[in-house]
Design a protein around this motif. Structure first.
Motif, PDB file in Angstrom:
ATOM      1  N   THR A  83       7.873  16.647  -3.374  1.00  0.00           N
ATOM      2  CA  THR A  83       7.387  15.283  -3.203  1.00  0.00           C
ATOM      3  C   THR A  83       8.370  14.502  -2.348  1.00  0.00           C
ATOM      4  O   THR A  83       9.582  14.575  -2.551  1.00  0.00           O
ATOM      5  CB  THR A  83       7.229  14.581  -4.573  1.00  0.00           C
ATOM      6  N   VAL A  84       7.813  13.757  -1.401  1.00  0.00           N
ATOM      7  CA  VAL A  84       8.611  12.930  -0.496  1.00  0.00           C
ATOM      8  C   VAL A  84       8.138  11.490  -0.639  1.00  0.00           C
ATOM      9  O   VAL A  84       6.933  11.226  -0.572  1.00  0.00           O
ATOM     10  CB  VAL A  84       8.439  13.401   0.966  1.00  0.00           C
ATOM     11  N   ARG A  85       9.085  10.570  -0.843  1.00  0.00           N
ATOM     12  CA  ARG A  85       8.764   9.140  -0.965  1.00  0.00           C
ATOM     13  C   ARG A  85       9.779   8.338  -0.160  1.00  0.00           C
ATOM     14  O   ARG A  85      10.950   8.691  -0.105  1.00  0.00           O
ATOM     15  CB  ARG A  85       8.848   8.676  -2.411  1.00  0.00           C
ATOM     16  N   GLY A  86       9.316   7.258   0.396  1.00  0.00           N
ATOM     17  CA  GLY A  86      10.202   6.335   1.092  1.00  0.00           C
ATOM     18  C   GLY A  86       9.539   4.982   1.173  1.00  0.00           C
ATOM     19  O   GLY A  86       8.322   4.891   1.322  1.00  0.00           O
ATOM     20  N   THR A  87      10.320   3.920   1.057  1.00  0.00           N
ATOM     21  CA  THR A  87       9.743   2.581   1.106  1.00  0.00           C
ATOM     22  C   THR A  87      10.098   1.891   2.407  1.00  0.00           C
ATOM     23  O   THR A  87      11.150   2.147   3.003  1.00  0.00           O
ATOM     24  CB  THR A  87      10.234   1.711  -0.075  1.00  0.00           C
ATOM     25  N   PRO A 107       0.814  -1.219   0.000  1.00  0.00           N
ATOM     26  CA  PRO A 107       0.000   0.000   0.000  1.00  0.00           C
ATOM     27  C   PRO A 107       0.846   1.267   0.000  1.00  0.00           C
ATOM     28  O   PRO A 107       2.028   1.241   0.343  1.00  0.00           O
ATOM     29  CB  PRO A 107      -0.798  -0.113   1.304  1.00  0.00           C
ATOM     30  N   THR A 108       0.234   2.365  -0.380  1.00  0.00           N
ATOM     31  CA  THR A 108       0.876   3.674  -0.300  1.00  0.00           C
ATOM     32  C   THR A 108       0.294   4.379   0.911  1.00  0.00           C
ATOM     33  O   THR A 108      -0.913   4.564   1.014  1.00  0.00           O
ATOM     34  CB  THR A 108       0.624   4.498  -1.577  1.00  0.00           C
ATOM     35  N   ASP A 164      13.370   9.589  -0.943  1.00  0.00           N
ATOM     36  CA  ASP A 164      13.577  10.440  -2.108  1.00  0.00           C
ATOM     37  C   ASP A 164      12.799  11.735  -1.891  1.00  0.00           C
ATOM     38  O   ASP A 164      11.588  11.696  -1.676  1.00  0.00           O
ATOM     39  CB  ASP A 164      13.094   9.730  -3.375  1.00  0.00           C
ATOM     40  N   VAL A 165      13.494  12.860  -1.928  1.00  0.00           N
ATOM     41  CA  VAL A 165      12.882  14.173  -1.805  1.00  0.00           C
ATOM     42  C   VAL A 165      13.177  14.914  -3.100  1.00  0.00           C
ATOM     43  O   VAL A 165      14.339  15.050  -3.481  1.00  0.00           O
ATOM     44  CB  VAL A 165      13.444  14.960  -0.598  1.00  0.00           C
ATOM     45  N   SER A 166      12.124  15.384  -3.775  1.00  0.00           N
ATOM     46  CA  SER A 166      12.341  16.078  -5.041  1.00  0.00           C
ATOM     47  C   SER A 166      11.407  17.277  -5.160  1.00  0.00           C
ATOM     48  O   SER A 166      10.354  17.331  -4.535  1.00  0.00           O
ATOM     49  CB  SER A 166      12.120  15.129  -6.222  1.00  0.00           C
ATOM     50  N   THR A 174       4.856   1.952   0.718  1.00  0.00           N
ATOM     51  CA  THR A 174       5.526   3.187   0.333  1.00  0.00           C
ATOM     52  C   THR A 174       4.875   4.361   1.046  1.00  0.00           C
ATOM     53  O   THR A 174       3.653   4.478   1.062  1.00  0.00           O
ATOM     54  CB  THR A 174       5.418   3.400  -1.196  1.00  0.00           C
ATOM     55  N   PHE A 175       5.705   5.206   1.640  1.00  0.00           N
ATOM     56  CA  PHE A 175       5.225   6.476   2.177  1.00  0.00           C
ATOM     57  C   PHE A 175       5.345   7.503   1.059  1.00  0.00           C
ATOM     58  O   PHE A 175       6.379   7.573   0.394  1.00  0.00           O
ATOM     59  CB  PHE A 175       6.081   6.934   3.363  1.00  0.00           C
ATOM     60  N   GLU A 176       4.310   8.294   0.862  1.00  0.00           N
ATOM     61  CA  GLU A 176       4.383   9.325  -0.175  1.00  0.00           C
ATOM     62  C   GLU A 176       3.520  10.514   0.237  1.00  0.00           C
ATOM     63  O   GLU A 176       2.401  10.365   0.708  1.00  0.00           O
ATOM     64  CB  GLU A 176       3.901   8.782  -1.510  1.00  0.00           C
ATOM     65  N   ARG A 177       4.077  11.695   0.011  1.00  0.00           N
ATOM     66  CA  ARG A 177       3.356  12.929   0.334  1.00  0.00           C
ATOM     67  C   ARG A 177       3.866  14.021  -0.590  1.00  0.00           C
ATOM     68  O   ARG A 177       5.049  14.073  -0.914  1.00  0.00           O
ATOM     69  CB  ARG A 177       3.631  13.310   1.793  1.00  0.00           C
ATOM     70  N   ALA A 178       2.965  14.893  -1.044  1.00  0.00           N
ATOM     71  CA  ALA A 178       3.349  16.004  -1.917  1.00  0.00           C
ATOM     72  C   ALA A 178       2.811  17.306  -1.346  1.00  0.00           C
ATOM     73  O   ALA A 178       1.720  17.339  -0.769  1.00  0.00           O
ATOM     74  CB  ALA A 178       2.823  15.778  -3.329  1.00  0.00           C
ATOM     75  N   PHE A 179       3.589  18.370  -1.518  1.00  0.00           N
ATOM     76  CA  PHE A 179       3.233  19.684  -1.016  1.00  0.00           C
ATOM     77  C   PHE A 179       3.478  20.724  -2.104  1.00  0.00           C
ATOM     78  O   PHE A 179       4.469  20.636  -2.827  1.00  0.00           O
ATOM     79  CB  PHE A 179       4.094  20.061   0.204  1.00  0.00           C
TER      80      PHE A 179
END
Length: 133
Positions: free
Chosen positions: A64-68, A25-26, A55-57, A88-93
Motif C-alpha cells: 500500500t502506498v499513501r501520500g498527502t 478526495p482520495t 507511507d509505503v507498507s 490523499t494519493f492511495e494505491r494498493a497492489f
C-alpha cells in the motif's frame, strides 16, 4: 455510486465516496510497472506530495502506498475553485510470492515515487551445471 471511480484532469482517478472535509478526495495515482530480470519497478505519479508524507507498507502480501498533498491558497487569498487540490494519493497492489517484501526500496523525485521490488531467490532462474561422470 459507492466505489465508482471518476476521471479528473490529468487522468488521475478520484474515488468520491472516500472524500471528507478534513483530508479532501482520495486520488488513485497513475502507475507504470516495468520488469527486468530479477527486479520489478513501479513508477507512481504523486505530484505535489512531500516525500515526508509518503507511507509505503506491506501487510499480508499487500503493498500500500499513501501520500498527502496540501495545496494551500497563496497568503491573503481564499480558494474559490480548484480542479486539483488537497487530498490523499492511495494505491494498493497484491504482491506475488516471487517478490521479496523485505527488499523493497523507495525513492521520491520530481513528483514520482519509484519502488524497486526485488524478486526472491527462489523466483530467479537457476542454471544447473552438468558434471561429466
Amino acid at each position: 455510486m459507492a466505489n465508482e471511480v471518476k476521471k479528473t484532469s490529468g487522468d488521475v482517478a478520484r474515488t468520491d465516496d472516500r472524500q471528507n472535509d478534513q483530508t479532501g478526495p482520495t486520488f488513485r495515482p497513475a502507475t507504470d510497472i516495468f520488469e527486468k530480470d530479477d527486479v520489478v519497478t513501479l513508477a507512481i505519479d504523486m505530484p505535489g506530495v512531500d516525500p515526508g508524507s509518503v507511507d509505503v507498507s506491506v501487510e499480508n502480501r499487500s503493498l500500500t502506498v499513501r501520500g498527502t498533498i496540501d495545496a494551500p491558497a497563496p497568503e491573503g487569498y481564499r480558494r474559490i475553485y480548484a480542479e486539483y487540490g488537497p487530498g490523499t494519493f492511495e494505491r494498493a497492489f497484491s504482491l506475488p510470492d516471487t517478490i521479496d517484501a523485505d527488499g523493497i526500496e523507495a525513492n521520491h523525485k520530481n513528483g514520482v515515487l519509484t519502488l524497486t521490488l526485488k524478486k526472491s531467490e527462489a523466483a530467479k532462474p537457476k542454471q544447473i551445471k552438468v558434471k561429466a561422470a
